[in-house]
Scaffold this motif. Structure first.
Motif, PDB file in Angstrom:
ATOM      1  N   TYR A   1       0.825  -1.207   0.000  1.00  0.00           N
ATOM      2  CA  TYR A   1       0.000   0.000   0.000  1.00  0.00           C
ATOM      3  C   TYR A   1       0.859   1.257   0.000  1.00  0.00           C
ATOM      4  CZ  TYR A   1      -3.774  -3.276   0.681  1.00  0.00           C
ATOM      5  OH  TYR A   1      -4.647  -4.313   0.503  1.00  0.00           O
ATOM      6  N   CYS A   2       0.673   2.027  -1.033  1.00  0.00           N
ATOM      7  CA  CYS A   2       1.462   3.224  -1.289  1.00  0.00           C
ATOM      8  C   CYS A   2       1.241   4.245  -0.179  1.00  0.00           C
ATOM      9  CB  CYS A   2       1.037   3.808  -2.633  1.00  0.00           C
ATOM     10  SG  CYS A   2       1.929   5.285  -3.107  1.00  0.00           S
ATOM     11  N   ARG A   3       2.359   4.827   0.281  1.00  0.00           N
ATOM     12  CA  ARG A   3       2.276   5.788   1.372  1.00  0.00           C
ATOM     13  C   ARG A   3       1.703   7.126   0.928  1.00  0.00           C
ATOM     14  NH1 ARG A   3       2.787   1.172   3.649  1.00  0.00           N
ATOM     15  NH2 ARG A   3       4.180   0.975   5.430  1.00  0.00           N
ATOM     16  N   HIS A   4       1.558   7.330  -0.371  1.00  0.00           N
ATOM     17  CA  HIS A   4       0.963   8.581  -0.833  1.00  0.00           C
ATOM     18  C   HIS A   4      -0.523   8.612  -0.476  1.00  0.00           C
ATOM     19  CE1 HIS A   4      -0.554  11.193  -4.398  1.00  0.00           C
ATOM     20  NE2 HIS A   4      -0.222  11.973  -3.381  1.00  0.00           N
ATOM     21  N   MET A   5      -1.327   7.810  -1.162  1.00  0.00           N
ATOM     22  CA  MET A   5      -2.754   7.806  -0.851  1.00  0.00           C
ATOM     23  C   MET A   5      -3.328   6.402  -0.859  1.00  0.00           C
ATOM     24  SD  MET A   5      -3.985  11.357  -2.644  1.00  0.00           S
ATOM     25  CE  MET A   5      -5.679  11.260  -2.111  1.00  0.00           C
ATOM     26  N   GLY A   6      -2.436   5.419  -0.598  1.00  0.00           N
ATOM     27  CA  GLY A   6      -2.929   4.061  -0.374  1.00  0.00           C
ATOM     28  C   GLY A   6      -3.107   3.194  -1.603  1.00  0.00           C
ATOM     29  N   GLY A   7      -2.625   3.636  -2.748  1.00  0.00           N
ATOM     30  CA  GLY A   7      -2.720   2.796  -3.957  1.00  0.00           C
ATOM     31  C   GLY A   7      -2.032   1.449  -3.758  1.00  0.00           C
ATOM     32  N   ASP A   8      -2.430   0.472  -4.549  1.00  0.00           N
ATOM     33  CA  ASP A   8      -1.867  -0.878  -4.425  1.00  0.00           C
ATOM     34  C   ASP A   8      -0.725  -1.038  -5.438  1.00  0.00           C
ATOM     35  OD1 ASP A   8      -1.247  -3.554  -4.467  1.00  0.00           O
ATOM     36  OD2 ASP A   8      -3.322  -4.256  -4.636  1.00  0.00           O
TER      37      ASP A   8
ATOM     38  N   ALA B   1       6.157   1.371  -9.816  1.00  0.00           N
ATOM     39  CA  ALA B   1       5.405   2.617  -9.946  1.00  0.00           C
ATOM     40  C   ALA B   1       3.960   2.384  -9.549  1.00  0.00           C
ATOM     41  CB  ALA B   1       5.490   3.121 -11.386  1.00  0.00           C
ATOM     42  N   CYS B   2       3.461   3.252  -8.690  1.00  0.00           N
ATOM     43  CA  CYS B   2       2.087   3.113  -8.204  1.00  0.00           C
ATOM     44  C   CYS B   2       1.088   3.396  -9.334  1.00  0.00           C
ATOM     45  CB  CYS B   2       1.878   4.092  -7.047  1.00  0.00           C
ATOM     46  SG  CYS B   2       0.226   3.987  -6.324  1.00  0.00           S
ATOM     47  N   PRO B   3       0.015   2.602  -9.413  1.00  0.00           N
ATOM     48  CA  PRO B   3      -0.948   2.821 -10.496  1.00  0.00           C
ATOM     49  C   PRO B   3      -1.778   4.096 -10.316  1.00  0.00           C
ATOM     50  CG  PRO B   3      -1.775   1.150  -8.972  1.00  0.00           C
ATOM     51  CD  PRO B   3      -0.372   1.482  -8.535  1.00  0.00           C
ATOM     52  N   PHE B   4      -1.756   4.675  -9.111  1.00  0.00           N
ATOM     53  CA  PHE B   4      -2.645   5.803  -8.801  1.00  0.00           C
ATOM     54  C   PHE B   4      -2.068   7.138  -9.295  1.00  0.00           C
ATOM     55  CE2 PHE B   4      -5.715   7.014  -5.030  1.00  0.00           C
ATOM     56  CZ  PHE B   4      -6.538   7.675  -5.944  1.00  0.00           C
ATOM     57  N   HIS B   5      -0.819   7.486  -8.873  1.00  0.00           N
ATOM     58  CA  HIS B   5      -0.230   8.768  -9.283  1.00  0.00           C
ATOM     59  C   HIS B   5       1.233   8.616  -9.698  1.00  0.00           C
ATOM     60  CE1 HIS B   5      -3.184   9.385  -5.973  1.00  0.00           C
ATOM     61  NE2 HIS B   5      -3.713  10.252  -6.827  1.00  0.00           N
ATOM     62  N   ASP B   6       1.628   7.340  -9.960  1.00  0.00           N
ATOM     63  CA  ASP B   6       2.948   7.064 -10.559  1.00  0.00           C
ATOM     64  C   ASP B   6       4.149   7.378  -9.658  1.00  0.00           C
ATOM     65  OD1 ASP B   6       4.309   5.918 -12.690  1.00  0.00           O
ATOM     66  OD2 ASP B   6       4.686   7.845 -13.666  1.00  0.00           O
ATOM     67  N   TRP B   7       3.963   7.452  -8.357  1.00  0.00           N
ATOM     68  CA  TRP B   7       5.134   7.603  -7.489  1.00  0.00           C
ATOM     69  C   TRP B   7       5.995   6.346  -7.654  1.00  0.00           C
ATOM     70  CZ3 TRP B   7       4.812  10.458  -2.177  1.00  0.00           C
ATOM     71  CH2 TRP B   7       4.105  11.667  -2.338  1.00  0.00           C
ATOM     72  N   ARG B   8       7.304   6.533  -7.726  1.00  0.00           N
ATOM     73  CA  ARG B   8       8.235   5.429  -8.001  1.00  0.00           C
ATOM     74  C   ARG B   8       8.939   5.014  -6.708  1.00  0.00           C
ATOM     75  NH1 ARG B   8       9.400   6.620 -13.552  1.00  0.00           N
ATOM     76  NH2 ARG B   8       7.452   7.507 -14.357  1.00  0.00           N
TER      77      ARG B   8
HETATM   78  S1  FES Z   1      -1.452   6.483  -4.075  1.00  0.00           S
HETATM   79 FE1  FES Z   1       0.378   5.801  -4.897  1.00  0.00          FE
HETATM   80  S2  FES Z   1       1.049   7.408  -6.082  1.00  0.00           S
HETATM   81 FE2  FES Z   1      -0.715   8.182  -5.183  1.00  0.00          FE
END
Ligand code: FES
Ligand SMILES: [Fe+2]
Length: 385
Positions: A70-77, A89-96
């Motif tokens: 779970y991505c620390r940005h906004m919880g993307g998988d 790379a997160c599918p939600f906002h592409d944080w690497r």
């Molecule tokens: S939730 Fe992962 S990049 Fe935004």
């Protein structure tokens, strides 16, 4: 109360099952997540384990990395994302996210927040298998608890691994550990008759050394001949990973097999059981034949575990098993296993000190020979009637 009444009460007392329920903590130790190469297909993989979700991915050099999914940005998988270079790379906002847990790039942002770090899990790639280190206290793995090399792996003399995984629900993974000392279930559940049976526990290793012959009154799908003796030397290295070396005598020679029996917890009441087999080629045996034999052994092992699984799915969790002499050191084994569920500072000598126990199988063997002879006679009679 008179003496007589006393003993009558004792004899009539009902034994109650005690159970505190499954532990909510997950064991400290190396846990196998299957064959390493299955994670090298250019995609991130999702693993539900230790009450959370992990993402496994290979960086550009093929090194396997594991992060919290779970991505620390906004919880993307992250396991639904993509591998980009050395990052997932997160599918939600592409944080690497890199394998060390650091966010290295946010394509739409001027700078990466310095605190952008997620949990990176320690991995080990050994014998063609991927391991992850779990420790509720957050310590790194001590060198002495590592997974040993399996001799023969990767050599031309041995087949590749077969591999299977099955999710077991409604059971805590500790239930399968009792198998290490459980001599009698081999006869009733696995249709093998133990001829000798010994356990040794020491440090983080628990071993079971046994020899056995197949039951002659049960017709099995896989048959290596009637009177063959198999020897098995099986050890848990830590709480969840067992290497079982097997030698089976056949008219063509002794078949050497390595069986892996391992698991990882998903939740306190579910776990993934995995098993894999590799077989050594007999002299003159073609590689394809060895692969086929490994597949056969794999299928036989699958059938074996299905027998156990049927029991685990329906059995009660029991903290106070009522034992007879031939049952093996169940309580000592459980004390050994407890070391993985307490803080390192709370490990007591009785959890790790060397302990040996050999079951006298003379009585059980005599009784079981008799039972098998009776079963065969009954079947023959029914057949001729
Ligand atoms: S939730 Fe992962 S990049 Fe935004
Ligand atoms: Fe079993």
């Amino acid at each position: 109360m008179t003496l007589q009444q006393d003993s009558a009460t004792e004899g009539d007392a009902i034994r109650e099952i005690e159970s505190d329920g499954a532990p909510t903590r997950f064991a400290r130790g190396w846990h196998c997540l299957g064959l390493s190469d299955t994670y090298r297909d250019g995609k991130p993989h999702s693993i539900e384990a230790f009450g959370t979700k992990l993402v496994v991915f290979a960086d550009s050099t093929g090194d396997l990395k594991i992060l919290d999914a779970y991505c620390r940005h906004m919880g993307g998988d992250l396991s639904q994302g993509e591998i980009k270079g050395d990052t997932v790379a997160c599918p939600f906002h592409d944080w690497r996210w890199a394998g060390n847990g650091k966010c290295t790039d946010i394509p739409y942002a001027r700078r990466v927040p310095p605190v952008a770090k997620t949990r990176a899990w320690t991995t080990l790639d050994k014998n063609g298998q991927l391991f992850v280190w779990n420790d509720p206290e957050g310590n790194p793995p001590p060198a002495e608890v590592t997974i040993p090399d399996i001799e023969g792996f990767g050599s031309d003399e041995w087949s590749d691994w077969t591999w299977n995984a099955v999710l077991i629900e409604g059971s805590n993974c500790r239930e399968i550990i009792d198998n290490v000392v459980d001599m009698a279930h081999f006869f009733y559940i696995h249709y093998n008759m133990p001829r000798s049976f010994k356990n040794v526990f020491e440090g983080h290793i628990a071993s079971q050394v046994m020899s056995f012959t197949p039951r002659t009154d049960v017709v099995l799908d896989i048959d290596f001949g009637v009177d063959n003796v198999s020897r098995s030397d099986a050890s848990y290295f830590g709480p969840s990973y067992m290497i079982d070396q097997l030698w089976t005598d056949t008219p063509d020679g002794t078949i050497e097999t390595v069986l892996i029996n391992c698991h990882y917890p998903v939740t306190p009441t579910s776990f993934v059981l995995q098993y894999g087999v590799m077989v050594k080629r007999l002299p003159g045996m073609e590689r394809a034949q060895a692969e086929e034999m490994a597949q056969g052994f794999g299928a036989g092992t699958e059938a074996t575990f299905e027998q156990d699984i049927a029991i685990w799915k329906n059995k009660a969790s029991i903290d106070n098993p009522l034992l007879c002499e031939e049952d093996g050191p169940v309580y000592q084994l459980r004390r050994w296993y407890q070391q993985f569920y307490v803080d390192v500072a709370d490990i007591t000598p009785d959890m790790v000190n060397r302990y040996e126990f050999e079951i006298d199988t003379a009585r059980s063997a005599t009784r079981w020979e008799q039972e098998m002879a009776e079963n065969i006679a009954a079947r023959e009679q029914a057949g001729s009637a």
